[in-house]
Design an enzyme around this catalytic site. Structure first.
Site, PDB file in Angstrom:
ATOM      1  CE1 TYR A 166      52.047  73.049   3.897  1.00 45.96           C
ATOM      2  CE2 TYR A 166      52.133  70.936   5.024  1.00 45.96           C
ATOM      3  CZ  TYR A 166      51.407  72.001   4.536  1.00 45.96           C
ATOM      4  OH  TYR A 166      50.044  72.020   4.677  1.00 45.96           O
ATOM      5  CG  ASN A 189      51.923  80.176   5.975  1.00 43.59           C
ATOM      6  OD1 ASN A 189      50.780  79.739   6.095  1.00 43.59           O
ATOM      7  ND2 ASN A 189      52.897  79.478   5.423  1.00 43.59           N
ATOM      8  CG  HIS A 201      41.529  76.809   4.769  1.00 41.88           C
ATOM      9  ND1 HIS A 201      41.857  77.332   3.533  1.00 41.88           N
ATOM     10  CD2 HIS A 201      42.643  76.161   5.202  1.00 41.88           C
ATOM     11  CE1 HIS A 201      43.109  76.990   3.233  1.00 41.88           C
ATOM     12  NE2 HIS A 201      43.597  76.282   4.232  1.00 41.88           N
ATOM     13  CG  ASP A 235      36.113  90.172  11.917  1.00 39.32           C
ATOM     14  OD1 ASP A 235      35.882  90.249  10.686  1.00 39.32           O
ATOM     15  OD2 ASP A 235      35.289  89.721  12.737  1.00 39.32           O
ATOM     16  CG  HIS A 293      48.720  79.914   1.737  1.00 44.06           C
ATOM     17  ND1 HIS A 293      48.280  79.504   2.965  1.00 44.06           N
ATOM     18  CD2 HIS A 293      47.930  80.950   1.369  1.00 44.06           C
ATOM     19  CE1 HIS A 293      47.260  80.254   3.329  1.00 44.06           C
ATOM     20  NE2 HIS A 293      47.032  81.148   2.377  1.00 44.06           N
ATOM     21  CB  ILE A 294      54.886  76.673   2.099  1.00 44.17           C
ATOM     22  CG1 ILE A 294      55.541  77.660   3.082  1.00 44.17           C
ATOM     23  CG2 ILE A 294      55.930  75.733   1.498  1.00 44.17           C
ATOM     24  CD1 ILE A 294      56.066  77.031   4.352  1.00 44.17           C
ATOM     25  CB  SER A 295      51.369  73.734  -0.243  1.00 45.71           C
ATOM     26  OG  SER A 295      50.208  74.075   0.503  1.00 45.71           O
ATOM     27  NE  ARG A 341      44.957  71.043   3.070  1.00 42.59           N
ATOM     28  CZ  ARG A 341      45.286  71.090   4.362  1.00 42.59           C
ATOM     29  NH1 ARG A 341      45.423  72.259   4.960  1.00 42.59           N
ATOM     30  NH2 ARG A 341      45.462  69.977   5.044  1.00 42.59           N
TER      31      ARG A 341
END
Length: 146
Positions: free
Chosen positions: A22, A73, A79, A86, A101-103, A112
């Protein structure tokens, strides 16, 4: 124009937790970056973080009621959380949201790879580090329906 930026569980640990994945940028650094970019774009960002799913959902409801787009994020909730999906469905039907997402979640562990949120997001930015937040912000400003 207001844009809500939500960060999920463990993102308060940016800069400390798994820096090899990260990076060393902290969440406070991300917020400063976004506020500066938002000022340049003539919009306001409201940046929040919670380790609690229900609190994130409450904030999504507030954004939906206000008609604000969202950058999210969701961290590990990506996941696992049908409830967050919802809640975001209401944003999807309105101002829209971008998942960040940073990665690169698709280059990591198999569990993931699936996102409950991606199918209803305006877009997904993954693997570009904290720049993903800026790109999401620019997209939402340039593609605003207001």
């Amino acid at each position: 124009m207001n844009i809500l930026v939500l960060n999920g569980p463990n993102l308060d640990r940016l800069g400390k937790r798994q820096p090899e994945i990260y990076g060393r940028t902290t969440l406070a650094d991300v917020e400063k970056l976004l506020v500066k970019r938002a000022d340049a774009l003539g919009v306001t960002v409201i940046v929040k973080q919670s380790n609690y799913e229900g609190e994130l959902i409450d904030w999504v409801h507030e954004a939906a009621d206000a008609g604000w787009p969202v950058i999210i994020n969701p961290g590990g909730l990506t996941h696992t959380s049908v409830s967050l999906r919802d809640a975001l469905a209401e944003i999807h039907d309105g101002a829209g949201f971008v998942e960040v997402h940073i990665s690169n979640i698709h280059a990591r562990e198999e569990f993931r790879h699936h996102s409950f949120l991606s199918p209803i997001a305006r877009g997904v930015i993954a693997g570009l580090g904290v720049m993903g937040y800026e790109l999401a912000l620019e997209y939402l400003v340039l593609n605003s329906h207001s």
